[in-house]
Design an enzyme around this catalytic site. Structure first.
Site, short mmCIF file in Angstrom:
data_model
loop_
_atom_site.label_atom_id
_atom_site.label_comp_id
_atom_site.label_asym_id
_atom_site.label_seq_id
_atom_site.Cartn_x
_atom_site.Cartn_y
_atom_site.Cartn_z
N HIS A 298 -3.92 -2.94 -5.86
CA HIS A 298 -3.20 -1.78 -6.37
C HIS A 298 -4.21 -0.82 -6.97
O HIS A 298 -4.98 -1.19 -7.85
CB HIS A 298 -2.16 -2.19 -7.41
CG HIS A 298 -1.05 -3.01 -6.83
ND1 HIS A 298 -0.07 -3.60 -7.59
CD2 HIS A 298 -0.77 -3.32 -5.55
CE1 HIS A 298 0.77 -4.24 -6.79
NE2 HIS A 298 0.36 -4.09 -5.55
N ASP B 92 0.81 -1.22 0.00
CA ASP B 92 0.00 0.00 0.00
C ASP B 92 0.84 1.27 0.00
O ASP B 92 0.45 2.29 0.53
CB ASP B 92 -0.98 0.00 1.19
CG ASP B 92 -1.74 -1.30 1.26
OD1 ASP B 92 -2.16 -1.76 0.19
OD2 ASP B 92 -1.88 -1.87 2.36
#
Ligand code: IMP
Ligand code: MG
Length: 330
Positions: A43, A13
């Site tokens: 993503h 992240d």
């Protein structure tokens, strides 16, 4: 001519999706290949005003001419894969390596029911059990799945024959089963060498390793997080995030963990750093696309990263749009 890898330097992240989508368009590689664990990754990319949360296909799909591949080292959930192919409309230019491990329903059930998975706080996407099936040599391979037949390819042959390749890593260095905060980690090594192996590139073929780090630190799931702050405090300063895959609130630390980042930089062999979410740390820099437009405070922060890690910061993210980037690479 170059073969470049993007990896995460923290707990996943970091904003790899945004960096990948920028590079996919600006560096225009022929192939963009995904390495890493599997659909535990989420993503995020904003493209033409729309948000995509990608779990199987690379965020590089935004370059409509590029071939989008999934490496042998990646565990594939055929259902998630097919959904993303449809969502991104890239049916004719997608390939999955014939050797990829398939995630079965049983793998997902095992990940969801296991007490140890609950303790670690896994994403319950079946990745760990699929990797363990592979190690136990009982896994099913992508080549055996009829719905994947038209996408099956030999990724190592394709990436080694191409001139310009971008490789998308997933997760982050601190989640590596080898170097991370074991046992609170994912099921594979997540460093650049393993990501290269996932897509079939030898170490001598890699030109650049771009390590992505966010301007602060977040983590989903259990495990150590120095400087962790309360959720209300993270909300107050605009740092609070939620998981792309699980929707879980991410835990937040305002700090960068220099010793961990130095280790990450060393083991990944980082040649460049991409710093993301600078606008969350310093709202005055939101949307800036020139280094000279950054505030003194923000410049000092970038210089601190370069001095502490001894690696140049080539890319800086200043907003959610894939074009909100300062590109300082030479
Ligand atoms: P698993 O990979 O689903 O087995 O989960 C193991 C640990 O890694 C948990 O703490 C997850 O939250 C974390 N994790 C796995 N993949 C990602 C990712 O892509 N981003 C952030 N955390 C991840
Ligand atoms: Mg993610």
């Amino acid at each position: 001519m170059s073969k470049n890898i993007v990896i995460g330097g923290q707990y996943g992240d970091e904003g790899k999706g945004k960096i990948i989508s920028y590079l996919a368009i600006h560096d225009n590689p022929e192939i963009i290949a995904r390495g890493g664990v599997g659909p535990n990754a989420g993503h995020e990319v904003w493209h033409k005003g729309q948000r995509f949360g990608m779990r199987m296909l690379s965020c590089g799909f935004v370059n409509e001419k590029a071939r989008i591949l999934i490496g042998a080292g990646v565990a594939v959930n055929p259902e998630v894969f097919l959904k993303e192919v449809e969502m991104t409309k890239c049916d004719g230019r997608v390939g999955v390596d014939k050797r990829s491990t398939v995630i079965t329903k049983e793998n997902i059930e095992r990940d969801s029911a296991s007490a140890n998975s609950a303790k670690i706080g896994t994403t319950k996407t079946g990745c760990g059990p699929a990797v363990s099936d592979r190690v136990n040599r009982v896994a099913k391979l992508a080549a055996e799945v009829p719905e994947l037949a038209k996408y099956i390819t030999d990724v190592p042959k394709e990436v080694n024959a191409a001139k310009n390749v971008l490789v998308e890593g997933s997760q982050g260095f601190m989640l590596s089963v080898l170097y991370g905060t074991y046992p609170f980690v994912t099921s594979k090594d997540t460093s650049a060498s393993s990501i290269a192996a996932d897509v079939g590139l030898g170490p001598t073929r890699i030109d650049n390793v771009i390590m992505v780090i966010k301007s602060y630190t977040t983590r989903v799931g259990a495990g150590y997080l120095p400087g962790e702050i309360q959720r209300e405090d993270a909300e107050k300063i605009g740092f609070q995030e939620f998981g792309t895959v699980t929707g879980r609130p991410r835990r937040t630390s305002k700090e960068l963990h220099w010793d961990d980042l130095r280790l990450a930089s060393m083991i990944n062999g980082a040649t460049g750093i991409a710093v993301t979410k600078l606008d969350i740390k310093f709202p005055a820099v939101a949307g800036k696309r020139k280094y000279s437009d950054l505030t003194d405070e923000a410049v000092k922060f970038i210089e601190e990263i370069e001095n502490k890690l001894n690696v140049p910061v080539g890319l800086i993210g200043t907003g959610k749009d894939s074009e909100d980037i300062i590109d300082r690479r030479v």
